[in-house]
Design a protein around this motif. Structure first.
Motif, PDB file in Angstrom:
ATOM      1  N   ALA A  93       0.834  -1.198   0.000  1.00  0.00           N
ATOM      2  CA  ALA A  93       0.000   0.000   0.000  1.00  0.00           C
ATOM      3  C   ALA A  93       0.869   1.249   0.000  1.00  0.00           C
ATOM      4  CB  ALA A  93      -0.902  -0.001   1.231  1.00  0.00           C
ATOM      5  N   THR A  94       0.420   2.281  -0.679  1.00  0.00           N
ATOM      6  CA  THR A  94       1.045   3.598  -0.546  1.00  0.00           C
ATOM      7  C   THR A  94       0.184   4.376   0.441  1.00  0.00           C
ATOM      8  OG1 THR A  94      -0.198   4.405  -2.464  1.00  0.00           O
ATOM      9  CG2 THR A  94       2.016   3.580  -2.865  1.00  0.00           C
ATOM     10  N   SER A  95       0.694   4.553   1.639  1.00  0.00           N
ATOM     11  CA  SER A  95      -0.105   5.159   2.703  1.00  0.00           C
ATOM     12  C   SER A  95       0.806   5.708   3.791  1.00  0.00           C
ATOM     13  CB  SER A  95      -1.059   4.124   3.306  1.00  0.00           C
ATOM     14  OG  SER A  95      -1.760   4.665   4.403  1.00  0.00           O
ATOM     15  N   ALA A  96       0.403   6.859   4.347  1.00  0.00           N
ATOM     16  CA  ALA A  96       1.147   7.446   5.464  1.00  0.00           C
ATOM     17  C   ALA A  96       0.557   7.023   6.799  1.00  0.00           C
ATOM     18  CB  ALA A  96       1.135   8.971   5.351  1.00  0.00           C
ATOM     19  N   ARG A  97      -0.532   6.266   6.772  1.00  0.00           N
ATOM     20  CA  ARG A  97      -1.187   5.853   8.010  1.00  0.00           C
ATOM     21  C   ARG A  97      -0.358   4.795   8.727  1.00  0.00           C
ATOM     22  NH1 ARG A  97      -7.577   5.556   6.101  1.00  0.00           N
ATOM     23  NH2 ARG A  97      -7.747   7.780   5.603  1.00  0.00           N
ATOM     24  N   ALA A  98      -0.201   4.988  10.028  1.00  0.00           N
ATOM     25  CA  ALA A  98       0.602   4.057  10.821  1.00  0.00           C
ATOM     26  C   ALA A  98      -0.208   3.560  12.005  1.00  0.00           C
ATOM     27  CB  ALA A  98       1.877   4.740  11.304  1.00  0.00           C
ATOM     28  N   GLY A  99       0.239   2.467  12.601  1.00  0.00           N
ATOM     29  CA  GLY A  99      -0.457   1.911  13.755  1.00  0.00           C
ATOM     30  C   GLY A  99      -0.221   0.425  13.846  1.00  0.00           C
ATOM     31  N   ALA A 100      -0.563  -0.140  15.000  1.00  0.00           N
ATOM     32  CA  ALA A 100      -0.304  -1.561  15.236  1.00  0.00           C
ATOM     33  C   ALA A 100      -1.066  -2.454  14.269  1.00  0.00           C
ATOM     34  CB  ALA A 100      -0.666  -1.908  16.681  1.00  0.00           C
ATOM     35  N   ASP A 101      -2.241  -1.994  13.823  1.00  0.00           N
ATOM     36  CA  ASP A 101      -3.054  -2.828  12.936  1.00  0.00           C
ATOM     37  C   ASP A 101      -2.868  -2.443  11.470  1.00  0.00           C
ATOM     38  OD1 ASP A 101      -4.258  -0.369  13.206  1.00  0.00           O
ATOM     39  OD2 ASP A 101      -6.309  -1.159  13.232  1.00  0.00           O
ATOM     40  N   ARG A 102      -1.841  -1.656  11.174  1.00  0.00           N
ATOM     41  CA  ARG A 102      -1.563  -1.243   9.802  1.00  0.00           C
ATOM     42  C   ARG A 102      -0.481  -2.137   9.201  1.00  0.00           C
ATOM     43  NH1 ARG A 102      -6.069   1.728   9.096  1.00  0.00           N
ATOM     44  NH2 ARG A 102      -6.146   3.546  10.464  1.00  0.00           N
ATOM     45  N   THR A 133      -9.265  10.636   0.519  1.00  0.00           N
ATOM     46  CA  THR A 133      -9.203   9.895   1.786  1.00  0.00           C
ATOM     47  C   THR A 133      -7.992   8.987   1.910  1.00  0.00           C
ATOM     48  OG1 THR A 133     -10.512   8.043   0.924  1.00  0.00           O
ATOM     49  CG2 THR A 133     -11.715   9.894   1.904  1.00  0.00           C
ATOM     50  N   GLY A 134      -7.387   8.615   0.795  1.00  0.00           N
ATOM     51  CA  GLY A 134      -6.351   7.590   0.841  1.00  0.00           C
ATOM     52  C   GLY A 134      -6.970   6.221   1.068  1.00  0.00           C
ATOM     53  N   LEU A 135      -6.131   5.230   1.223  1.00  0.00           N
ATOM     54  CA  LEU A 135      -6.618   3.869   1.430  1.00  0.00           C
ATOM     55  C   LEU A 135      -7.258   3.728   2.801  1.00  0.00           C
ATOM     56  CD1 LEU A 135      -3.558   1.974  -0.059  1.00  0.00           C
ATOM     57  CD2 LEU A 135      -5.853   2.063  -1.043  1.00  0.00           C
ATOM     58  N   ARG A 136      -8.417   3.079   2.837  1.00  0.00           N
ATOM     59  CA  ARG A 136      -9.130   2.860   4.094  1.00  0.00           C
ATOM     60  C   ARG A 136      -8.689   1.537   4.729  1.00  0.00           C
ATOM     61  NH1 ARG A 136     -12.962   4.468   0.397  1.00  0.00           N
ATOM     62  NH2 ARG A 136     -13.849   2.376   0.241  1.00  0.00           N
ATOM     63  N   PHE A 147       4.104   1.793   2.033  1.00  0.00           N
ATOM     64  CA  PHE A 147       5.226   2.625   1.594  1.00  0.00           C
ATOM     65  C   PHE A 147       4.757   4.060   1.501  1.00  0.00           C
ATOM     66  CE2 PHE A 147       7.056   4.693  -2.240  1.00  0.00           C
ATOM     67  CZ  PHE A 147       8.317   4.977  -1.719  1.00  0.00           C
ATOM     68  N   MET A 148       5.596   4.981   1.956  1.00  0.00           N
ATOM     69  CA  MET A 148       5.261   6.400   1.924  1.00  0.00           C
ATOM     70  C   MET A 148       6.358   7.127   1.154  1.00  0.00           C
ATOM     71  SD  MET A 148       4.657   8.922   5.159  1.00  0.00           S
ATOM     72  CE  MET A 148       6.332   8.591   5.756  1.00  0.00           C
ATOM     73  N   ARG A 156       2.101  15.287   4.275  1.00  0.00           N
ATOM     74  CA  ARG A 156       2.559  14.714   3.018  1.00  0.00           C
ATOM     75  C   ARG A 156       1.371  14.520   2.086  1.00  0.00           C
ATOM     76  NH1 ARG A 156       5.031  12.358   7.332  1.00  0.00           N
ATOM     77  NH2 ARG A 156       7.318  12.407   7.364  1.00  0.00           N
ATOM     78  N   SER A 157       1.455  15.108   0.921  1.00  0.00           N
ATOM     79  CA  SER A 157       0.343  15.002  -0.004  1.00  0.00           C
ATOM     80  C   SER A 157       0.843  15.111  -1.434  1.00  0.00           C
ATOM     81  CB  SER A 157      -0.693  16.097   0.272  1.00  0.00           C
ATOM     82  OG  SER A 157      -1.752  16.044  -0.658  1.00  0.00           O
ATOM     83  N   PHE A 158       0.450  14.156  -2.270  1.00  0.00           N
ATOM     84  CA  PHE A 158       0.815  14.168  -3.677  1.00  0.00           C
ATOM     85  C   PHE A 158      -0.444  14.014  -4.517  1.00  0.00           C
ATOM     86  CE2 PHE A 158       4.902  12.875  -1.928  1.00  0.00           C
ATOM     87  CZ  PHE A 158       5.807  13.562  -2.722  1.00  0.00           C
ATOM     88  N   ASN A 159      -0.428  14.645  -5.666  1.00  0.00           N
ATOM     89  CA  ASN A 159      -1.423  14.340  -6.676  1.00  0.00           C
ATOM     90  C   ASN A 159      -1.271  12.875  -7.059  1.00  0.00           C
ATOM     91  OD1 ASN A 159      -1.527  13.982  -9.863  1.00  0.00           O
ATOM     92  ND2 ASN A 159      -3.151  15.390  -9.273  1.00  0.00           N
ATOM     93  N   LEU A 160      -2.373  12.207  -7.349  1.00  0.00           N
ATOM     94  CA  LEU A 160      -2.326  10.773  -7.634  1.00  0.00           C
ATOM     95  C   LEU A 160      -1.403  10.451  -8.796  1.00  0.00           C
ATOM     96  CD1 LEU A 160      -3.316   7.893  -7.162  1.00  0.00           C
ATOM     97  CD2 LEU A 160      -5.357   8.431  -8.507  1.00  0.00           C
ATOM     98  N   GLY A 161      -1.501  11.224  -9.883  1.00  0.00           N
ATOM     99  CA  GLY A 161      -0.630  10.992 -11.020  1.00  0.00           C
ATOM    100  C   GLY A 161       0.834  11.173 -10.666  1.00  0.00           C
ATOM    101  N   GLN A 162       1.129  12.195  -9.825  1.00  0.00           N
ATOM    102  CA  GLN A 162       2.502  12.417  -9.382  1.00  0.00           C
ATOM    103  C   GLN A 162       3.005  11.234  -8.552  1.00  0.00           C
ATOM    104  OE1 GLN A 162       2.025  16.057  -7.201  1.00  0.00           O
ATOM    105  NE2 GLN A 162       2.650  17.344  -8.927  1.00  0.00           N
ATOM    106  N   ALA A 163       2.149  10.742  -7.669  1.00  0.00           N
ATOM    107  CA  ALA A 163       2.539   9.631  -6.804  1.00  0.00           C
ATOM    108  C   ALA A 163       2.897   8.394  -7.627  1.00  0.00           C
ATOM    109  CB  ALA A 163       1.425   9.318  -5.824  1.00  0.00           C
TER     110      ALA A 163
END
Length: 266
Positions: A93-102, A133-136, A147-148, A156-163
């Motif tokens: 996943a491309t995501s900045a979300r972190a946590g024990a269940d991520r 929203t990014g990935l749920r 991966f971020m 941190r924010s990118f246009n989808l095409g840029q990402a």
């Protein structure tokens, strides 16, 4: 090497074994820009999950795709992320979300290391979420790693095409364009179970764990996600998955026989 010794796994980054997955993209221009980015990086595998495609959105996406129109036209249309990655052996996943269940977070070097390990013989999905929203959670639980893209500052924010472009560029740059031509030797991941096989095992294990009261109503489901992630990281083979299915069947059979005896002899 000595005769009969199994060769070590060759870790070769093969970008052609990557599929870039866009989950619920809302801006058709971004869809087209992503297709253009992949074309410019020499990549072609694109999957679109839940894209609300109609005549207007298709026209806009094609306009933005420029030379990458054929990448867009051949892209797989899927109803769910699970469907899109069913034939992949790893999903990141491309995501900045972190946590024990991520999913386990990777640095750029870590991402390249995983791709070297897996793409030599198997398909890997790189998953991008909706623009707003990014990935749920329901998407992240299907991915073993995240991966971020590093930035100079937060948020941190990118246009989808840029990402898509930045991720594809880093991967293709790391591949170097030379290893793909080398002769590859078979490695221990040759018979690794597909993602669909591993997900079916998780469902079977869920049934078993409920039967033995390990999982109860309202019980946290994190152990199931951990099990899925463990199978992903271990590169479980189809043979190993079948063995674990056999364990599940045996436990379920024993539980049902005990329940039957309890009913017959109250």
């Amino acid at each position: 090497g000595a005769k009969g010794v199994k060769s070590a796994m060759v870790e070769t980054l093969r970008p052609e074994n990557l599929v870039f997955v866009l989950v619920e993209p809302r801006n058709p221009g971004n869809v087209g820009a992503a297709a253009r980015a992949l074309f410019n990086m020499g990549l072609e595998h694109l999957a679109l999950v839940g894209w609300e495609e109609d005549t207007d959105s298709r026209r806009i996406a094609l306009e933005w795709s420029t030379d990458g129109q054929w990448v867009l036209q051949k892209a797989r249309r899927c109803d769910s992320l699970e469907e899109a990655i069913a034939d992949c052996h790893l999903a990141i996943a491309t995501s900045a979300r972190a946590g024990a269940d991520r999913p386990r977070p990777l640095t750029l070097d870590g991402l390249i290391g995983q791709l070297r390990r897996w793409t030599a013989e198997h398909r890997v999905a790189i998953v991008f979420g909706p623009e707003r929203t990014g990935l749920r959670h329901e998407h992240l639980r299907l991915c073993s790693h995240s991966f971020m893209i590093p930035t100079a500052s937060a948020p941190r924010s990118f246009n989808l095409g840029q990402a898509v472009l930045l991720t594809a560029y880093e991967i293709v740059k790391a591949a170097g364009g030379t290893e793909e031509a080398q002769e590859r030797q078979p490695g221990p991941l040759d018979s690794v179970a597909s993602r669909a096989e591993r997900q079916q095992l998780v469902r079977h294990a869920t049934e078993m764990l409920k039967a033995v009261d390990f999982l109860k109503p309202g019980h946290p489901v994190r152990p199931l996600y951990d099990l899925g992630h463990m199978l992903d990281r271990a590169g479980a083979t189809s043979h190993e998955v079948r063995i674990l299915h056999g364990v599940c069947r045996s436990v379920l059979k024993t539980v049902r026989e005990l329940e039957k005896k309890a009913r017959e002899n109250p």
